[in-house]
Write a protein that holds these residues in place. Structure first.
Motif, short mmCIF file in Angstrom:
data_model
loop_
_atom_site.label_atom_id
_atom_site.label_comp_id
_atom_site.label_asym_id
_atom_site.label_seq_id
_atom_site.Cartn_x
_atom_site.Cartn_y
_atom_site.Cartn_z
N ASN A 2 9.19 -30.74 18.85
CA ASN A 2 9.73 -32.05 18.48
C ASN A 2 9.63 -32.30 16.97
OD1 ASN A 2 7.01 -32.34 18.22
ND2 ASN A 2 6.82 -34.13 19.57
N GLU A 3 9.57 -31.20 16.19
CA GLU A 3 9.51 -31.31 14.74
C GLU A 3 10.83 -31.82 14.17
OE1 GLU A 3 8.31 -28.83 16.43
OE2 GLU A 3 6.26 -28.47 15.76
N ARG A 4 10.77 -32.29 12.92
CA ARG A 4 11.98 -32.68 12.20
C ARG A 4 12.29 -31.60 11.17
NH1 ARG A 4 14.92 -37.25 11.44
NH2 ARG A 4 13.42 -38.47 12.65
N ILE A 5 13.52 -31.11 11.18
CA ILE A 5 13.92 -30.09 10.22
C ILE A 5 15.13 -30.56 9.43
CG2 ILE A 5 13.06 -28.32 11.80
CD1 ILE A 5 16.03 -27.46 12.17
N LEU A 6 15.38 -29.88 8.31
CA LEU A 6 16.51 -30.19 7.45
C LEU A 6 17.38 -28.95 7.30
CD1 LEU A 6 17.91 -32.21 5.50
CD2 LEU A 6 16.42 -31.29 3.69
N ILE A 7 18.64 -29.06 7.65
CA ILE A 7 19.60 -27.97 7.43
C ILE A 7 20.35 -28.30 6.14
CG2 ILE A 7 21.61 -26.73 8.29
CD1 ILE A 7 20.71 -27.41 11.12
N ALA A 8 20.17 -27.46 5.12
CA ALA A 8 20.76 -27.71 3.80
C ALA A 8 21.83 -26.65 3.52
CB ALA A 8 19.68 -27.69 2.73
N TYR A 12 30.27 -27.68 6.17
CA TYR A 12 30.09 -28.47 7.39
C TYR A 12 29.99 -27.58 8.62
CZ TYR A 12 31.24 -31.30 11.44
OH TYR A 12 31.22 -31.89 12.67
N VAL A 13 30.82 -26.54 8.69
CA VAL A 13 30.84 -25.67 9.88
C VAL A 13 29.48 -25.00 10.06
CG1 VAL A 13 31.83 -23.58 10.87
CG2 VAL A 13 33.32 -25.26 9.80
N VAL A 14 28.86 -24.58 8.95
CA VAL A 14 27.55 -23.94 9.03
C VAL A 14 26.50 -24.95 9.51
CG1 VAL A 14 25.70 -22.82 7.72
CG2 VAL A 14 28.10 -22.24 7.26
N ARG A 15 26.51 -26.14 8.93
CA ARG A 15 25.53 -27.17 9.33
C ARG A 15 25.69 -27.52 10.81
NH1 ARG A 15 27.58 -29.71 4.72
NH2 ARG A 15 28.44 -31.42 5.98
N ALA A 16 26.93 -27.79 11.22
CA ALA A 16 27.18 -28.21 12.60
C ALA A 16 26.90 -27.07 13.58
CB ALA A 16 28.63 -28.68 12.74
N LYS A 30 14.41 -32.68 15.95
CA LYS A 30 15.13 -33.68 15.16
C LYS A 30 15.73 -33.00 13.94
CE LYS A 30 11.68 -37.11 16.54
NZ LYS A 30 10.80 -36.11 17.19
N ILE A 31 17.05 -33.15 13.76
CA ILE A 31 17.75 -32.40 12.72
C ILE A 31 18.48 -33.35 11.77
CG2 ILE A 31 19.51 -30.65 12.25
CD1 ILE A 31 19.02 -29.54 15.06
N ASP A 32 18.21 -33.18 10.46
CA ASP A 32 18.93 -33.89 9.42
C ASP A 32 19.72 -32.88 8.59
OD1 ASP A 32 17.87 -36.32 10.24
OD2 ASP A 32 16.18 -36.22 8.85
N PHE A 33 20.61 -33.39 7.74
CA PHE A 33 21.49 -32.52 6.97
C PHE A 33 21.53 -32.89 5.50
CE2 PHE A 33 23.16 -32.98 11.30
CZ PHE A 33 23.20 -31.66 11.71
N ALA A 34 21.73 -31.89 4.66
CA ALA A 34 21.95 -32.10 3.23
C ALA A 34 23.07 -31.18 2.78
CB ALA A 34 20.68 -31.80 2.44
#
Length: 200
Positions: A2-8, A12-16, A30-34
């Motif tokens: 249940n960790e929160r990670i950041l995909i930077a 868009y295709v790579v992030r999604a 939990k996933i956020d994006f940059a």
């Protein structure tokens, strides 16, 4: 998990696509994006993350300098370099302190395995990277280790986590963490992992 990670990543295709793969394996993640490096730093200043999946060629990149900069914002952040560059480049980033490397052409299972290993064990090195390191290494690094270092080394290579090692050796978790950071920085761990497999 249940960790929160950041995909930077600036694509868009790579992030999604990466998010879909991880959500299928770890629905509580939990996933956020940059989209660029400036955004990465801003998000780290306002939110705690367990892991960054980091494209090293996004707008605003500082290349290898990014590793130390990001860790100066959150010193316990784990960084998984996510790139299409070759293995020689990957080694350079691991030497700077990144916890692992993953090629953008990796399969779904490889992506999930890499994220799981970095979060749970603290590192991830693909097999082809280990082979390159071994090929370039002239001597056996295990010969240079103290008995305690080798003991911790072997337990890490066998897949034990910080808490398991600390309990087994009756030492502090922070001590294990310090050893592990030094091993990762010097690139000894993947070499020893291969050596231990050969010894079994």
């Amino acid at each position: 998990m249940n960790e929160r990670i950041l995909i930077a990543d600036d694509h868009y295709v790579v992030r999604a696509g990466t998010a879909l793969v991880l959500e299928s394996g770890f629905p509580e993640l939990k996933i956020d994006f940059a989209e660029n490096y400036a955004q990465v730093k801003k998000m780290l200043e306002s939110q705690d993350y367990s892991l960054i999946i980091l494209d090293i060629d996004m707008p605003g990149t500082q290349y290898k300098k990014m590793i130390s900069e990001l860790k100066s914002i959150q010193n316990d952040i784990k960084i998984l370099v996510f790139s299409g560059y070759d293995k020689d480049v990957a080694i350079q980033y691991i030497r700077e302190g990144a916890e692992g490397y993953l090629n953008k052409q990796s399969s779904e299972e490889e992506i999930k395995n890499a994220v799981r290993n970095v979060i749970e064990k603290g590192y991830f090195y693909p097999a082809e990277l280990i082979g390159l390191i071994i090929q370039n290494k002239k001597s056996n690094p295990a010969e240079k280790l103290s008995s305690r270092e080798y003991e911790i080394f072997k337990l890490l290579a066998d897949g034990n986590g910080n808490l398991e090692i600390a309990n087994r050796l009756n030492i502090q978790m922070s001590t294990v963490s310090t050893y592990k950071k030094e091993f990762s920085r010097s690139l000894m761990l993947p070499i020893l992992q291969n050596s231990l497999r050969c010894m079994k």
